[in-house]
Design an enzyme around this catalytic site. Structure first.
Site, PDB file in Angstrom:
ATOM      1  N   ILE A  44      52.729 110.435  77.260  1.00  0.00           N
ATOM      2  CA  ILE A  44      53.987 111.171  77.437  1.00  0.00           C
ATOM      3  C   ILE A  44      55.031 110.799  76.398  1.00  0.00           C
ATOM      4  CG2 ILE A  44      53.783 111.699  79.909  1.00  0.00           C
ATOM      5  CD1 ILE A  44      55.461 109.161  80.460  1.00  0.00           C
ATOM      6  N   GLY A  45      54.780 109.772  75.626  1.00  0.00           N
ATOM      7  CA  GLY A  45      55.795 109.405  74.635  1.00  0.00           C
ATOM      8  C   GLY A  45      55.296 108.307  73.726  1.00  0.00           C
ATOM      9  N   GLY A  47      56.454 104.642  72.122  1.00  0.00           N
ATOM     10  CA  GLY A  47      57.396 103.521  72.092  1.00  0.00           C
ATOM     11  C   GLY A  47      57.187 102.773  70.785  1.00  0.00           C
ATOM     12  N   PHE A  49      56.103  99.841  70.424  1.00  0.00           N
ATOM     13  CA  PHE A  49      54.931  98.958  70.442  1.00  0.00           C
ATOM     14  C   PHE A  49      53.625  99.688  70.734  1.00  0.00           C
ATOM     15  CE2 PHE A  49      58.605  96.326  71.519  1.00  0.00           C
ATOM     16  CZ  PHE A  49      58.472  95.320  70.571  1.00  0.00           C
ATOM     17  N   GLY A  50      53.717 100.966  71.039  1.00  0.00           N
ATOM     18  CA  GLY A  50      52.502 101.709  71.374  1.00  0.00           C
ATOM     19  C   GLY A  50      52.831 102.906  72.241  1.00  0.00           C
ATOM     20  N   GLU A  51      51.769 103.540  72.747  1.00  0.00           N
ATOM     21  CA  GLU A  51      51.973 104.766  73.517  1.00  0.00           C
ATOM     22  C   GLU A  51      52.588 104.502  74.890  1.00  0.00           C
ATOM     23  OE1 GLU A  51      47.962 106.108  73.576  1.00  0.00           O
ATOM     24  OE2 GLU A  51      48.249 107.397  71.821  1.00  0.00           O
ATOM     25  N   VAL A  52      53.290 105.527  75.383  1.00  0.00           N
ATOM     26  CA  VAL A  52      53.752 105.512  76.770  1.00  0.00           C
ATOM     27  C   VAL A  52      52.941 106.588  77.489  1.00  0.00           C
ATOM     28  CG1 VAL A  52      55.719 105.751  78.324  1.00  0.00           C
ATOM     29  CG2 VAL A  52      56.074 104.873  76.003  1.00  0.00           C
ATOM     30  N   LYS A  70      53.458 101.574  79.685  1.00  0.00           N
ATOM     31  CA  LYS A  70      53.687 101.316  78.256  1.00  0.00           C
ATOM     32  C   LYS A  70      52.605 100.381  77.782  1.00  0.00           C
ATOM     33  CE  LYS A  70      58.662 101.615  77.868  1.00  0.00           C
ATOM     34  NZ  LYS A  70      59.827 101.021  77.244  1.00  0.00           N
ATOM     35  N   ASP A 163      72.981  99.293  74.189  1.00  0.00           N
ATOM     36  CA  ASP A 163      72.416 100.535  73.641  1.00  0.00           C
ATOM     37  C   ASP A 163      72.413 101.625  74.706  1.00  0.00           C
ATOM     38  OD1 ASP A 163      71.343 102.231  71.755  1.00  0.00           O
ATOM     39  OD2 ASP A 163      69.327 101.388  71.814  1.00  0.00           O
ATOM     40  N   ASP A 181      65.403 101.026  78.882  1.00  0.00           N
ATOM     41  CA  ASP A 181      65.437 100.409  77.547  1.00  0.00           C
ATOM     42  C   ASP A 181      66.178  99.086  77.525  1.00  0.00           C
ATOM     43  OD1 ASP A 181      64.498 101.929  74.802  1.00  0.00           O
ATOM     44  OD2 ASP A 181      64.471 103.131  76.623  1.00  0.00           O
TER      45      ASP A 181
HETATM   46  P1  AMP Z   1      60.749 104.029  75.397  1.00  0.00           P
HETATM   47  O1  AMP Z   1      59.841 103.268  74.483  1.00  0.00           O
HETATM   48  O2  AMP Z   1      61.090 103.268  76.637  1.00  0.00           O
HETATM   49  O3  AMP Z   1      61.943 104.581  74.704  1.00  0.00           O
HETATM   50  O4  AMP Z   1      59.872 105.280  75.896  1.00  0.00           O
HETATM   51  C1  AMP Z   1      59.509 106.347  75.044  1.00  0.00           C
HETATM   52  C2  AMP Z   1      59.508 107.656  75.796  1.00  0.00           C
HETATM   53  O5  AMP Z   1      58.543 107.634  76.852  1.00  0.00           O
HETATM   54  C3  AMP Z   1      60.840 107.959  76.488  1.00  0.00           C
HETATM   55  O6  AMP Z   1      61.745 108.593  75.641  1.00  0.00           O
HETATM   56  C4  AMP Z   1      60.403 108.868  77.630  1.00  0.00           C
HETATM   57  O7  AMP Z   1      60.258 110.196  77.181  1.00  0.00           O
HETATM   58  C5  AMP Z   1      59.036 108.316  77.992  1.00  0.00           C
HETATM   59  N1  AMP Z   1      59.156 107.374  79.117  1.00  0.00           N
HETATM   60  C6  AMP Z   1      59.384 106.046  79.053  1.00  0.00           C
HETATM   61  N2  AMP Z   1      59.422 105.492  80.272  1.00  0.00           N
HETATM   62  C7  AMP Z   1      59.212 106.492  81.155  1.00  0.00           C
HETATM   63  C8  AMP Z   1      59.150 106.572  82.588  1.00  0.00           C
HETATM   64  N3  AMP Z   1      59.323 105.496  83.357  1.00  0.00           N
HETATM   65  N4  AMP Z   1      58.917 107.777  83.154  1.00  0.00           N
HETATM   66  C9  AMP Z   1      58.746 108.861  82.385  1.00  0.00           C
HETATM   67  N5  AMP Z   1      58.810 108.860  81.036  1.00  0.00           N
HETATM   68  C10 AMP Z   1      59.030 107.693  80.421  1.00  0.00           C
END
Ligand code: AMP
Length: 366
Positions: A44-45, A47, A49-52, A70, A163, A181
């Protein structure tokens, strides 16, 4: 003597850096999860350090939960692993409905993972851009109230976020907003908005209080400044603060007393609260507790949100910001607004009878 005792019920945040062994910190604050309890469904995203991913967590004796996972990509360094798990050591200390909830970590097998509650609507900035104009003012204020309650909890714990921005808020299917974050240095390393200042710090300029930019004075009061920017982002459905101005121009303008103009259709009480958050003197800014109380009052009395910042005061503040009409001769109001990068306001000018350059010139003279 009573300084030595903690107040009952008030926990304080412990910086994981105070642990000599960061692995000990993570196990102090986060539960170890067996990898076999996790089912990964989709990415879904991304990060730092790697995929979320999204997926499901089924712990023995508990019901299955949707979760976000994560992962730490293969080939990481020891420092990357430490920084990655640092976020879990921080998140694991918090327990509040408006703070993203940590389910646990996987550190005993690979890939290393952080498992949190799943937020169906993802990050708040993207969600608002996708749903431009779709919410009632009460719904928007509800989102802001949640974020303020989460921030009050963090400031009571003695945690300074540094942030706070709509991109770092997650929103679930019930439109509940949660602060996310967490990290130490890594939060800003990870944020594409963070830019190096002349003093070498990496800071998301548009969201950061002037004293934090100038001399790294990060406090809950600088988080309140950022909160004001988040209010502006929410009411304007994910518009970029200060639009296309450069970071240097933003710093200079804010230093000179310039503040973001009210978003369109913004209740006057909300814009006033934004301006309060952006007071130069950090001690004059409201505390998160006062912000929560103020938003609760507005929610309980929705008619107080009916008075909007009026269009003509928006027009005159835009004109004040941009001084004269410039030396160029503009054939239309639209052309002039485009030239000063304010093209998005053309419609408001028209609606308020400023349809010719003559009419606009009249306002500047007044
Ligand atoms: P981050 O590395 O925490 O910024 O996560 C990267 C992306 O993953 C975020 O911008 C969200 O789109 C998605 N994401 C992170 N954590 C969650 C979560 N708990 N539920 C749904 N999407 C998430």
């Amino acid at each position: 003597m009573h300084f030595l005792f903690k107040l009952p019920g008030v926990r304080t945040y412990i910086d994981p850096h105070t642990y000599e062994d960061p692995n000990q910190a993570v196990h102090e604050f986060a539960k170890e999860i067996e990898a076999s309890c996790i089912t990964i469904e989709r990415v879904i995203g991304a990060g730092e350090f790697g995929e979320v991913c999204s997926g499901r967590l089924k712990l023995p004796g508990k019901r299955e939960l949707p979760v976000a996972i994560k992962t730490l990509k293969v080939g990481y360094t020891e420092k990357q692993r430490r920084d990655f798990l640092g976020e879990a050591s921080i998140m694991g200390q918090f327990d509040h409905p408006n703070i993203i909830h940590l389910e646990g970590v996987v550190t005993k097998s690979k890939p290393v993972m952080i498992v949190t509650e799943y937020m169906e609507n993802g990050s708040l900035d993207t969600f608002l851009k996708k749903n431009d104009g779709q919410f009632t003012v009460i719904q928007l204020v509800g989102m802001l109230r949640g974020i303020a309650a989460g921030m009050k909890y963090l400031s009571d714990m003695g945690y300074v976020h540094r942030d706070l921005a709509a991109r770092n808020i997650l929103i679930n299917s019930n439109l509940v907003c949660k602060v996310s974050d967490f990290g130490l240095s890594r939060v800003l390393e990870d944020d594409a908005e963070a830019a190096y200042t002349t003093r070498g710090g990496k800071i998301p300029i548009r969201w950061t209080a002037p004293e934090a930019i100038a001399f790294r004075k990060f406090t809950s009061a600088s988080d309140v400044w950022s909160y004001g920017i988040v209010m502006w982002e929410v009411v304007s459905y994910g518009e970029r603060p200060y639009w296309e101005m450069t970071n240097q121009d933003v710093i200079k303008a804010v230093e000179e007393g310039y503040r973001l103009p009210s978003p369109m259709d913004c209740p006057a009480a909300l814009y006033q609260l934004m301006l309060d958050c952006w007071q130069k003197d950090r001690n004059s800014r409201p505390k998160f507790e006062e912000i929560v109380n103020m938003l609760d009052k507005l929610i309980r009395n929705p008619s107080s949100l009916k008075t909007l910042v009026n269009a003509s005061s928006r027009v005159s503040s835009l004109l004040a910001e941009h001084g004269s009409l410039g030396s160029g001769a503009y054939r239309s109001v639209g052309e002039w607004l485009e030239a000063i990068k304010m093209g998005r306001y053309t419609e408001i000018f028209m609606e308020n009878g400023y349809s010719s350059m003559d009419a606009v010139a009249q306002v500047t003279l007044e």
